[in-house]
Write a protein that holds these residues in place. Structure first.
Motif, PDB file in Angstrom:
ATOM      1  N   HIS A 204       0.867  -1.182   0.000  1.00  0.00           N
ATOM      2  CA  HIS A 204       0.000   0.000   0.000  1.00  0.00           C
ATOM      3  C   HIS A 204       0.899   1.225   0.000  1.00  0.00           C
ATOM      4  O   HIS A 204       2.049   1.168   0.463  1.00  0.00           O
TER       5      HIS A 204
ATOM      6  N   THR B 254      -4.443   2.447   6.889  1.00  0.00           N
ATOM      7  CA  THR B 254      -4.374   1.322   5.954  1.00  0.00           C
ATOM      8  C   THR B 254      -3.447   0.233   6.468  1.00  0.00           C
ATOM      9  O   THR B 254      -3.684  -0.955   6.253  1.00  0.00           O
TER      10      THR B 254
ATOM     11  N   HIS C   6      -5.301   0.224  -2.734  1.00  0.00           N
ATOM     12  CA  HIS C   6      -4.944   1.444  -3.472  1.00  0.00           C
ATOM     13  C   HIS C   6      -6.179   2.268  -3.802  1.00  0.00           C
ATOM     14  O   HIS C   6      -7.291   1.750  -3.879  1.00  0.00           O
ATOM     15  N   THR C   7      -5.942   3.570  -4.020  1.00  0.00           N
ATOM     16  CA  THR C   7      -7.031   4.491  -4.311  1.00  0.00           C
ATOM     17  C   THR C   7      -7.341   4.524  -5.807  1.00  0.00           C
ATOM     18  O   THR C   7      -6.507   4.174  -6.645  1.00  0.00           O
TER      19      THR C   7
ATOM     20  N   TYR D 127     -10.650   5.930   1.719  1.00  0.00           N
ATOM     21  CA  TYR D 127      -9.413   6.565   2.169  1.00  0.00           C
ATOM     22  C   TYR D 127      -9.654   7.935   2.779  1.00  0.00           C
ATOM     23  O   TYR D 127      -8.707   8.645   3.087  1.00  0.00           O
TER      24      TYR D 127
ATOM     25  N   GLY E  50     -11.181   3.304  -2.463  1.00  0.00           N
ATOM     26  CA  GLY E  50     -10.007   2.477  -2.696  1.00  0.00           C
ATOM     27  C   GLY E  50     -10.430   1.027  -2.809  1.00  0.00           C
ATOM     28  O   GLY E  50     -11.512   0.655  -2.334  1.00  0.00           O
TER      29      GLY E  50
END
Length: 336
Positions: free
Chosen positions: A42, A50, A99-100, A155, A246
Motif C-alpha cells: 500500500h 491502511t 490502493h485508491t 481513504y 479504494g
C-alpha cells in the motif's frame, strides 16, 4: 559462426536440467498447496490506518487458511511507486494491494467516474453505489487487465491543504501549484478552478511544499497526519471534492495459482475487512482533523455549490471518454 554442442556438453546440460526440474516442480506444488507468502503493498506510511487494516486482513487470512497462506504487508514505497504497485500486480511482481482510484484510472478507464469532482455529498450514497451493481461492475473490469478487485473501501474525503492562503472559493485556487494524483480527472478538476496541477509521488510532497515547488496538496486528513504534511501547510479547505474510494486487489496470475479453498478464504477475509476499513477511516479522519487543528492548521468550510459549478465542464469533457451511460447512472445514483 554457429558453434557445435559436443555429446559431452549435451549430456551435462541434460543432467543439469534433470536436477533443476524437480526443484521447480516442488516449488509449484508447494505454491498450489498454499505454503506461500504473498506480498501486499500500500502507498501510505505505517502510521496510516491502511497499515492496521492490512495487518488485520493478513491475520484473517492466516486464521482462515490455518496458517497456510501468509500475507506480508509492505507500506509506502517498499514495493515501488504508487503507480508501480498497480502495474506490479499485472505482472505478478506484487501479489496484493490496497490502493485508491486515482492510481487505477490509467489502468481501468471507467473507474474515472468515481473521481468526478463534487459527485457525492455523503459517504452513505457513495458506499451504496460502490456495493451495488455499478461498483461491482467496475471491479468486474479488472480481471481482463490481470487484476482481481475484491471490495471497495475508503481513504477519507479529499480536502485541499495550502501553505500560504485559505481556500473557500474556487477563485482561491487561481495560479496555485497543487500536487494531485496522476488521474486525468484530477488534473482537469483543478485546472477548471484555475489551479496548476502537478503530479507528484506522495513521498515527495513534504519536500515539494518545503521547497515551494508546490504550494498546495489535495489529500485526506489521514494522509496529512501520517505523512506529517501538517508541518508544512497552514490551511485546510473542506472541499470534499472526491469520496476517495479504494480497492483491495490481487494479482490474477498469482491468485489463480492458489488452491480453491485458499482463494475462497482470501475473498471471505476481504468481505469481512470492508466494514472495518470504512469504520476505521471514518474514526481516524475525525481524529486527524482535530489533530491538524491542534497543530495550528486553519480549517475552513468551502462553497460546495460554487466548486460544483466551476467543475461542471469536467463532466462534459469525460462523459464520452468514460461512457455516457455509466456517467448518467452514477450521477443519478449520487443525487438520489
Amino acid at each position: 559462426m554457429t558453434s557445435k554442442i559436443t555429446r559431452k556438453q549435451f549430456l551435462a546440460s541434460a543432467a543439469g536440467l534433470a536436477v533443476a526440474m524437480p526443484a521447480i516442480w516442488r516449488s509449484d506444488r508447494a505454491f498450489a498447496q498454499g505454503a506461500v507468502t504473498l506480498k501486499l503493498g500500500h502507498p501510505d506510511t505505517p502510521l496510516h490506518p491502511t497499515q492496521a487494516v492490512a495487518t488485520k486482513f493478513s491475520e484473517l487470512v492466516a486464521a482462515k487458511t490455518g496458517g497456510a497462506v501468509r500475507i506480508q504487508v509492505f507500506s509506502g514505497g517498499q514495493l515501488g511507486s504508487e503507480v508501480n504497485i498497480v502495474s506490479g500486480m499485472q505482472t505478478g511482481i506484487v501479489d496484493m494491494a490496497f490502493h485508491t482510484t486515482g492510481f487505477l484510472e490509467s489502468f481501468f478507464s471507467r473507474i474515472q467516474v468515481l473521481d468526478l469532482p463534487f459527485l457525492f455529498r455523503d459517504a452513505r450514497t457513495a458506499e451504496t453505489l460502490l456495493d451495488g451493481p455499478i461498483g461491482q461492475g467496475l471491479l468486474g473490469d479488472m480481471p481482463a487487465r490481470g487484476i482481481y478487485g475484491f471490495v471497495w473501501g475508503h481513504y477519507g474525503w479529499r480536502e485541499t491543504e495550502t501553505a500560504s492562503q485559505p481556500v473557500r472559493e474556487p477563485s482561491d485556487l487561481k495560479g496555485l501549484k497543487i500536487r494531485i494524483q496522476p488521474g486525468a480527472v484530477f488534473a482537469s478538476s483543478f485546472r477548471a478552478c484555475g489551479a496548476i496541477p502537478v503530479v507528484m509521488d506522495l513521498s515527495e510532497v513534504y519536500i515539494g511544499i518545503s521547497q515551494k515547488t508546490i504550494g498546495a496538496v489535495e489529500l485526506p486528513f489521514l494522509a496529512i497526519v501520517s505523512s506529517k504534511i501538517y508541518e508544512v501547510t497552514k490551511f485546510a479547505g473542506l472541499t470534499n471534492h472526491v469520496y476517495n474510494a479504494g480497492a483491495l486487489m490481487a494479482s490474477k496470475v498469482k491468485f489463480d495459482r492458489l488452491e480453491a479453498a485458499h482463494r475462497n478464504a482470501i475473498r471471505e477475509a476481504a468481505a469481512e475487512i470492508q466494514p472495518l476499513w470504512r469504520a476505521t477511516v471514518a474514526e481516524k479522519t475525525q481524529e486527524g482533523r482535530a489533530f491538524c487543528a491542534q497543530k495550528g492548521m486553519q480549517i475552513d468550510d468551502t462553497n460546495f455549490a460554487a466548486f460544483r459549478a466551476a467543475t461542471a465542464p469536467v463532466y462534459d469533457e469525460f462523459r464520452d471518454k468514460i461512457g455516457a451511460e455509466l456517467v448518467g447512472q452514477v450521477m443519478k445514483a449520487a443525487q438520489a
